[in-house]
Enzyme design. Sequence first.
Site, PDB file in Angstrom:
ATOM      1  N   GLN A  12       2.018  -5.972  -3.226  1.00 25.10           N
ATOM      2  CA  GLN A  12       2.458  -6.081  -1.833  1.00 25.10           C
ATOM      3  C   GLN A  12       3.761  -5.275  -1.630  1.00 25.10           C
ATOM      4  O   GLN A  12       3.992  -4.328  -2.352  1.00 25.10           O
ATOM      5  CB  GLN A  12       2.641  -7.551  -1.417  1.00 25.10           C
ATOM      6  CG  GLN A  12       1.334  -8.335  -1.277  1.00 25.10           C
ATOM      7  CD  GLN A  12       0.770  -8.827  -2.589  1.00 25.10           C
ATOM      8  OE1 GLN A  12       1.437  -9.484  -3.361  1.00 25.10           O
ATOM      9  NE2 GLN A  12      -0.475  -8.511  -2.866  1.00 25.10           N
ATOM     10  N   LYS A  68       1.896   2.179  -5.122  1.00 23.28           N
ATOM     11  CA  LYS A  68       2.447   1.640  -6.380  1.00 23.28           C
ATOM     12  C   LYS A  68       1.530   1.948  -7.568  1.00 23.28           C
ATOM     13  O   LYS A  68       1.990   2.358  -8.632  1.00 23.28           O
ATOM     14  CB  LYS A  68       2.631   0.111  -6.243  1.00 23.28           C
ATOM     15  CG  LYS A  68       3.601  -0.282  -5.143  1.00 23.28           C
ATOM     16  CD  LYS A  68       3.665  -1.791  -4.958  1.00 23.28           C
ATOM     17  CE  LYS A  68       2.416  -2.391  -4.365  1.00 23.28           C
ATOM     18  NZ  LYS A  68       2.123  -1.996  -2.972  1.00 23.28           N
ATOM     19  N   ASP A  82       0.806  -1.223   0.000  1.00 22.28           N
ATOM     20  CA  ASP A  82       0.000   0.000   0.000  1.00 22.28           C
ATOM     21  C   ASP A  82       0.836   1.270   0.000  1.00 22.28           C
ATOM     22  O   ASP A  82       0.411   2.309   0.513  1.00 22.28           O
ATOM     23  CB  ASP A  82      -0.969   0.020   1.198  1.00 22.28           C
ATOM     24  CG  ASP A  82      -1.888  -1.187   1.198  1.00 22.28           C
ATOM     25  OD1 ASP A  82      -2.190  -1.687   0.105  1.00 22.28           O
ATOM     26  OD2 ASP A  82      -2.297  -1.617   2.291  1.00 22.28           O
ATOM     27  N   GLY A 101      -4.537  -4.185  -3.796  1.00 27.50           N
ATOM     28  CA  GLY A 101      -5.503  -3.138  -4.123  1.00 27.50           C
ATOM     29  C   GLY A 101      -4.708  -1.916  -4.513  1.00 27.50           C
ATOM     30  O   GLY A 101      -4.059  -1.313  -3.665  1.00 27.50           O
ATOM     31  N   HIS A 102      -4.679  -1.587  -5.787  1.00 28.30           N
ATOM     32  CA  HIS A 102      -3.869  -0.479  -6.282  1.00 28.30           C
ATOM     33  C   HIS A 102      -4.786   0.671  -6.693  1.00 28.30           C
ATOM     34  O   HIS A 102      -5.626   0.506  -7.581  1.00 28.30           O
ATOM     35  CB  HIS A 102      -2.987  -0.934  -7.456  1.00 28.30           C
ATOM     36  CG  HIS A 102      -1.961  -1.956  -7.040  1.00 28.30           C
ATOM     37  ND1 HIS A 102      -1.064  -2.509  -7.910  1.00 28.30           N
ATOM     38  CD2 HIS A 102      -1.677  -2.484  -5.822  1.00 28.30           C
ATOM     39  CE1 HIS A 102      -0.283  -3.361  -7.250  1.00 28.30           C
ATOM     40  NE2 HIS A 102      -0.637  -3.360  -5.989  1.00 28.30           N
TER      41      HIS A 102
END
Length: 423
Positions: A224, A16, A13, A40-41
């Site tokens: 990650q 990225k 988080d 989750g991007h």
Amino acid sequence: MAVDLLLGLQWGDEGKGKIVDVLTSKYNIIARFQGGPNAGHTLVFNGKKHVLHTIPSGIFHDKATNLVGNGVVIDPVIFKKELDKLAEQDVDYKKSLLISRKAHIILPTHRLLDAASEASKGKAKIGSTLKGIGPTYMDKTGRNGLRVGDLELDNWKEKYRALANKHESMIDFYNVDIQYDLKELETEFFAAVKVLKSLKFIDSEEYIYQAQKSGQSILAEGAQGSLLDIDFGTYPFVTSSNTTAAGACTGLGVAPNQIGEVFGIFKAYTTRVGSGPFPTELFDADGEMMAKVGQEFGATTGRARRCGWLDLVALKYACQVNGVTQLMMMKADVLSGFKTLKVATAYKYKGETITHLPFNIEPENIEPIYSDFKGWTADLTEMSEASTLPKELNDYIDFLEKELELPITIVSVGPDRKQTIFR
Ligand code: GDP
Ligand code: IMO
Ligand code: MG
């Protein structure tokens, strides 16, 4: 042409997705190399927020090709939901999205196994996102997995059934109370597989090789963060893939000598979601302020993220194992208004002062040693030039660059694409 990498240096988080989106215009191909829908991007542009889980963060750019590499694990159900959201935004993904035949498939029973495993662990649970990541990578290394390329075979459903049956008996073995209706889950799964099969499956290592050879530029997108790496992270509180630079070689089929820049992304402070040690974690008003201003809630699970000061010992370690060549500092804006900022520069460990990350960083073994920095009050979110950054922030940046022996080439001052300062 060399393949550049972009990866997280902390516990995920870091931002990225935002930076991949910012950099995509410079690349022909964006390729995800590991992880799956546990990621989750978040991307923000034109006043809208988009969250991607499995699909590479270059997908909103017309000209880029987006590849889901062999190292990724795909849940067709979540993938379909992502595609539906893209269709709502008029993204022509059929043209620009490619899937590796060697990527592994997350079955509904993998998700159930994840839940059963976590339930059986009680207080010692990993804090998994429960997306089936661990069980799917276990089947991959156990040589039982179902791959994207299998879906093109006539007998793939037989292979599926054998694996799902095995999983059901494994779920029973855990002897925990997991309620599920497999028939219902399978109806959803088979419908989603049909959608997945409408996309282009490719032999991705050959595709990448030829693309490189013909001079196309490629950015590999990590998921990650380095401290969640299966080998180098805070095991067992990690994910089940290599999130570090080496993972891009195995997750895409890129040879080590073909790697160019390694962009390391970190937050100006630290966050972690899920269980596991976190030496600089805060349980006071400072931590609460970071969580509130930084809106620290997971993009995949919505869980509150734990917050703490920047940990230079851990960051140095991450730069080392990844061979980082450039750093990008995210969420600097969140630190505006703190009177004093702290950075852990060493640990007190078993009576000694150490500056490397030891085998065991459980709180009873580690006490961080901090350096203090004067904070700044200016709001950074409207700034667009490095020359306008406050002196105290520049002092903070100078210190980190000197300690890490690497340049910080981007300072991010807000979630939006535009809130990005190049140095
Ligand atoms: P990723 O998994 O590394 O892509 O990061 P996430 O999207 O899970 O989490 C990063 C969060 O911070 C998202 O909500 C982003 O919109 C947000 N974000 C990214 N960069 C910045 C920044 O510089 N400042 C602020 N305030 N938010 C940011
Ligand atoms: P992005 O790509 C933050 C964490 C989970 C849990 C551990 C194992 O958005 O940075 P898993 O579902 O893999 O079995 O969970 O890893 N985790 C993440 N934390 N960001 C992520 O991805 C994460 N993916 C997994 O919270 O502690
Ligand atoms: Mg995330």
